[in-house]
Motif scaffolding. Structure first.
Motif, mmCIF file in Angstrom:
data_model
loop_
_atom_site.group_PDB
_atom_site.id
_atom_site.type_symbol
_atom_site.label_atom_id
_atom_site.label_comp_id
_atom_site.label_asym_id
_atom_site.label_seq_id
_atom_site.Cartn_x
_atom_site.Cartn_y
_atom_site.Cartn_z
ATOM 1 N N LEU A 54 0.503 -1.007 -0.280
ATOM 2 C CA LEU A 54 0.158 0.045 0.462
ATOM 3 C C LEU A 54 1.155 1.397 -0.068
ATOM 4 C CD1 LEU A 54 -3.257 -1.010 2.564
ATOM 5 C CD2 LEU A 54 -2.815 -1.523 0.145
ATOM 6 N N SER A 55 2.039 0.903 0.611
ATOM 7 C CA SER A 55 2.917 2.208 0.600
ATOM 8 C C SER A 55 3.637 3.619 -0.846
ATOM 9 C CB SER A 55 4.507 1.821 1.394
ATOM 10 O OG SER A 55 4.618 1.183 1.017
ATOM 11 N N LEU A 56 3.745 1.721 -1.797
ATOM 12 C CA LEU A 56 3.726 2.196 -3.013
ATOM 13 C C LEU A 56 2.602 2.354 -3.895
ATOM 14 C CD1 LEU A 56 6.530 0.540 -5.567
ATOM 15 C CD2 LEU A 56 3.488 1.490 -5.854
ATOM 16 N N ILE A 57 1.376 2.497 -3.380
ATOM 17 C CA ILE A 57 0.164 2.563 -3.991
ATOM 18 C C ILE A 57 0.085 4.314 -3.218
ATOM 19 C CG2 ILE A 57 -2.363 2.698 -4.262
ATOM 20 C CD1 ILE A 57 -1.907 -0.330 -4.172
ATOM 21 N N TYR A 58 0.319 4.205 -2.010
ATOM 22 C CA TYR A 58 -0.232 6.105 -1.497
ATOM 23 C C TYR A 58 1.467 6.821 -2.262
ATOM 24 C CZ TYR A 58 0.400 9.602 2.030
ATOM 25 O OH TYR A 58 0.597 10.658 2.278
ATOM 26 N N GLY A 59 2.328 6.335 -2.448
ATOM 27 C CA GLY A 59 3.274 6.881 -3.487
ATOM 28 C C GLY A 59 2.686 6.982 -5.023
ATOM 29 N N TYR A 60 2.332 6.308 -5.076
ATOM 30 C CA TYR A 60 1.881 6.706 -7.119
ATOM 31 C C TYR A 60 0.310 7.914 -6.858
ATOM 32 C CZ TYR A 60 0.278 5.877 -11.233
ATOM 33 O OH TYR A 60 0.053 5.812 -12.961
ATOM 34 N N ALA A 61 -0.509 7.671 -5.811
ATOM 35 C CA ALA A 61 -1.343 9.213 -5.736
ATOM 36 C C ALA A 61 -1.029 9.997 -5.437
ATOM 37 C CB ALA A 61 -2.112 8.312 -4.613
ATOM 38 N N TYR A 62 0.661 10.011 -4.294
ATOM 39 C CA TYR A 62 0.933 11.583 -4.203
ATOM 40 C C TYR A 62 1.176 11.991 -5.359
ATOM 41 C CZ TYR A 62 4.472 13.821 -1.589
ATOM 42 O OH TYR A 62 4.819 15.987 -1.256
ATOM 43 N N ILE A 63 2.272 11.468 -6.001
ATOM 44 C CA ILE A 63 2.875 11.840 -6.980
ATOM 45 C C ILE A 63 2.335 12.554 -8.046
ATOM 46 C CG2 ILE A 63 3.510 10.212 -8.507
ATOM 47 C CD1 ILE A 63 6.421 12.868 -7.225
ATOM 48 N N LEU A 64 1.281 12.354 -7.923
ATOM 49 C CA LEU A 64 0.007 12.542 -8.981
ATOM 50 C C LEU A 64 -0.481 13.492 -9.037
ATOM 51 C CD1 LEU A 64 -1.829 9.148 -10.361
ATOM 52 C CD2 LEU A 64 -0.654 10.227 -11.752
ATOM 53 N N ASP A 115 -5.828 13.115 -14.045
ATOM 54 C CA ASP A 115 -5.051 12.382 -12.899
ATOM 55 C C ASP A 115 -5.365 12.547 -11.998
ATOM 56 O OD1 ASP A 115 -2.690 11.607 -14.736
ATOM 57 O OD2 ASP A 115 -1.678 13.161 -14.240
ATOM 58 N N PHE A 116 -6.405 13.208 -11.036
ATOM 59 C CA PHE A 116 -6.633 13.920 -9.466
ATOM 60 C C PHE A 116 -7.832 12.674 -9.073
ATOM 61 C CE2 PHE A 116 -6.304 18.218 -9.501
ATOM 62 C CZ PHE A 116 -4.580 18.211 -8.727
ATOM 63 N N LYS A 117 -8.215 11.936 -10.522
ATOM 64 C CA LYS A 117 -9.380 10.989 -10.013
ATOM 65 C C LYS A 117 -8.926 9.923 -9.976
ATOM 66 C CE LYS A 117 -13.456 9.770 -9.752
ATOM 67 N NZ LYS A 117 -14.379 10.730 -8.909
ATOM 68 N N HIS A 118 -7.187 10.066 -10.688
ATOM 69 C CA HIS A 118 -6.636 8.545 -10.606
ATOM 70 C C HIS A 118 -5.945 8.744 -9.351
ATOM 71 C CE1 HIS A 118 -3.441 5.633 -12.340
ATOM 72 N NE2 HIS A 118 -3.634 5.023 -11.837
ATOM 73 N N ALA A 119 -5.828 9.532 -8.529
ATOM 74 C CA ALA A 119 -5.098 9.320 -7.326
ATOM 75 C C ALA A 119 -6.029 9.649 -6.779
ATOM 76 C CB ALA A 119 -4.119 11.096 -7.131
ATOM 77 N N ASP A 120 -7.982 9.812 -6.622
ATOM 78 C CA ASP A 120 -8.467 9.506 -5.996
ATOM 79 C C ASP A 120 -8.867 8.126 -5.626
ATOM 80 O OD1 ASP A 120 -10.960 10.147 -4.144
ATOM 81 O OD2 ASP A 120 -11.929 10.654 -5.723
ATOM 82 N N TYR A 121 -9.097 6.904 -7.283
ATOM 83 C CA TYR A 121 -9.002 5.771 -7.277
ATOM 84 C C TYR A 121 -8.186 5.112 -5.847
ATOM 85 C CZ TYR A 121 -12.950 6.256 -10.452
ATOM 86 O OH TYR A 121 -14.094 7.113 -11.478
ATOM 87 N N LEU A 122 -7.006 5.865 -6.391
ATOM 88 C CA LEU A 122 -6.077 5.197 -5.734
ATOM 89 C C LEU A 122 -5.938 4.485 -4.201
ATOM 90 C CD1 LEU A 122 -2.481 6.481 -7.992
ATOM 91 C CD2 LEU A 122 -4.080 2.978 -7.719
ATOM 92 N N LEU A 123 -6.521 5.502 -3.656
ATOM 93 C CA LEU A 123 -6.858 6.000 -2.086
ATOM 94 C C LEU A 123 -7.435 5.414 -1.759
ATOM 95 C CD1 LEU A 123 -5.435 10.484 -2.528
ATOM 96 C CD2 LEU A 123 -3.957 8.213 -1.372
ATOM 97 N N GLN A 124 -8.814 5.189 -2.002
ATOM 98 C CA GLN A 124 -9.734 4.637 -1.579
ATOM 99 C C GLN A 124 -9.549 2.730 -1.911
ATOM 100 O OE1 GLN A 124 -12.779 6.045 -1.393
ATOM 101 N NE2 GLN A 124 -13.023 4.563 -0.058
ATOM 102 N N TYR A 125 -9.154 2.453 -3.179
ATOM 103 C CA TYR A 125 -8.114 1.032 -3.054
ATOM 104 C C TYR A 125 -7.668 0.864 -1.305
ATOM 105 C CZ TYR A 125 -5.942 -3.246 -4.504
ATOM 106 O OH TYR A 125 -5.098 -3.949 -4.441
#
Length: 299
Positions: A54-64, A115-125
């Motif tokens: 989950l830390s990698l997924i969080y990092g992806y959302a953060y950088i987006l 990109d914001f929506k993609h980040a939102d989906y990642l964080l919701q996951y």
């Protein structure tokens, strides 16, 4: 800041036709650092999801989110300079700055919100997998608040040459529009609803789940952000309650860690400023005055 300045200088030498062609082919904000980071996260995402990283997924959302907030700042600067210099363009005194065509502005806004929506989906996951992940709650809440604040901001759409002449001759000013109205169709596709209400519910659920298990710092920040959202919704009494709770927890966490409760003096001053305004609106005038004075002293 250096990126904004250098890219702006580069673009100022181009005419509008060349600029349109350039931005159509490649976003001038794109940087190798962001490109490489996003490429790496995107390729690693399937593996991270499979193994529960989950830390990698969080990092992806953060950088987006990081890239696109800076990207909007970049385009804001271009537009603000063109708007400020529009009178010079009419009188032939100096270049009028960089006027981005409306079609390109809409195109770039759609890329940003996508990109914001993609980040939102990642964080919701992340939150579906780990409902106690306070970092994901805080980043998602920050994103929602940012989007709603952008939506309400005024857009300085730079007039065309003929429009500039009209405003100059009639001594009038262009009509201001909000970001949400100017990009209404784009918002409708990605974030059609105001998000402050969603944020309040999300933070409340987060506190119910983590209040007794998460560190004071994390719970304090959740209360702080919930207070900020109540303030935006003009529910000042609830804002005060959560500001007070946040202050107690953040001070306790700071004492344990032997550090300061806020990561910058500006954030510290802003806390007391917002607390003072909320207290003023609920009628606690003496307490409000003390908070506002404290904000002034810190800043």
């Amino acid at each position: 800041e250096k990126l904004l300045e250098s890219r702006t200088r580069d673009l100022l030498v181009l005419g509008e036709a060349d600029l349109t062609a350039l931005i159509s082919e490649r976003d001038p904000y794109d940087s190798q650092t962001y490109d490489e980071l996003i490429f790496g996260y995107r390729n690693a995402l399937p593996t991270a999801s499979a193994v529960g990283d989950l830390s990698l997924i969080y990092g992806y959302a953060y950088i987006l989110i990081k890239k696109n907030t800076e990207r909007e700042k970049f385009y804001d600067q271009l537009q603000n300079e063109a708007y400020a210099n529009r009178a010079n363009l009419i009188q032939g005194l100096a270049p009028g700055g960089i006027r981005l065509p409306q079609t390109l502005l809409i195109e770039k806004k759609e890329e940003i919100l996508r990109d914001f929506k993609h980040a939102d989906y990642l964080l919701q996951y992340i939150l579906n997998v780990d409902p106690l992940n306070t970092d994901a709650y805080l980043l998602q809440g920050w994103l929602y608040q940012y989007i709603d604040e952008r939506r309400s901001r005024s857009v300085r759409a730079v007039p065309t040459f003929l429009e500039n002449i009209y405003y100059y001759v009639t001594a009038s000013q262009p009509v201001s529009q909000s970001d949400g109205r100017f990009y209404a169709d784009v918002y409708q596709n990605y974030f059609p609803d105001n998000l402050y209400e969603s944020n309040v519910e999300s933070y409340r659920q987060a506190l119910q789940k983590v209040e007794n298990v998460a560190p004071d710092q994390a719970v304090g920040n959740l209360n702080l952000n919930l207070g900020n959202n109540y303030f935006k919704l003009l529910n000042f009494q609830r804002a005060v309650e959560h500001y007070e709770r946040a202050e107690t927890l953040l001070l306790r966490a700071a004492q344990k860690a032997r550090t300061t409760p806020f990561d910058s003096y500006k954030r510290h001053a802003l806390f007391h400023f917002n607390m003072g305004r909320a207290l003023f609106y609920v009628g606690s005038l003496d307490a409000a005055a003390k908070r506002l004075q404290k904000a002034y002293d810190i800043y």
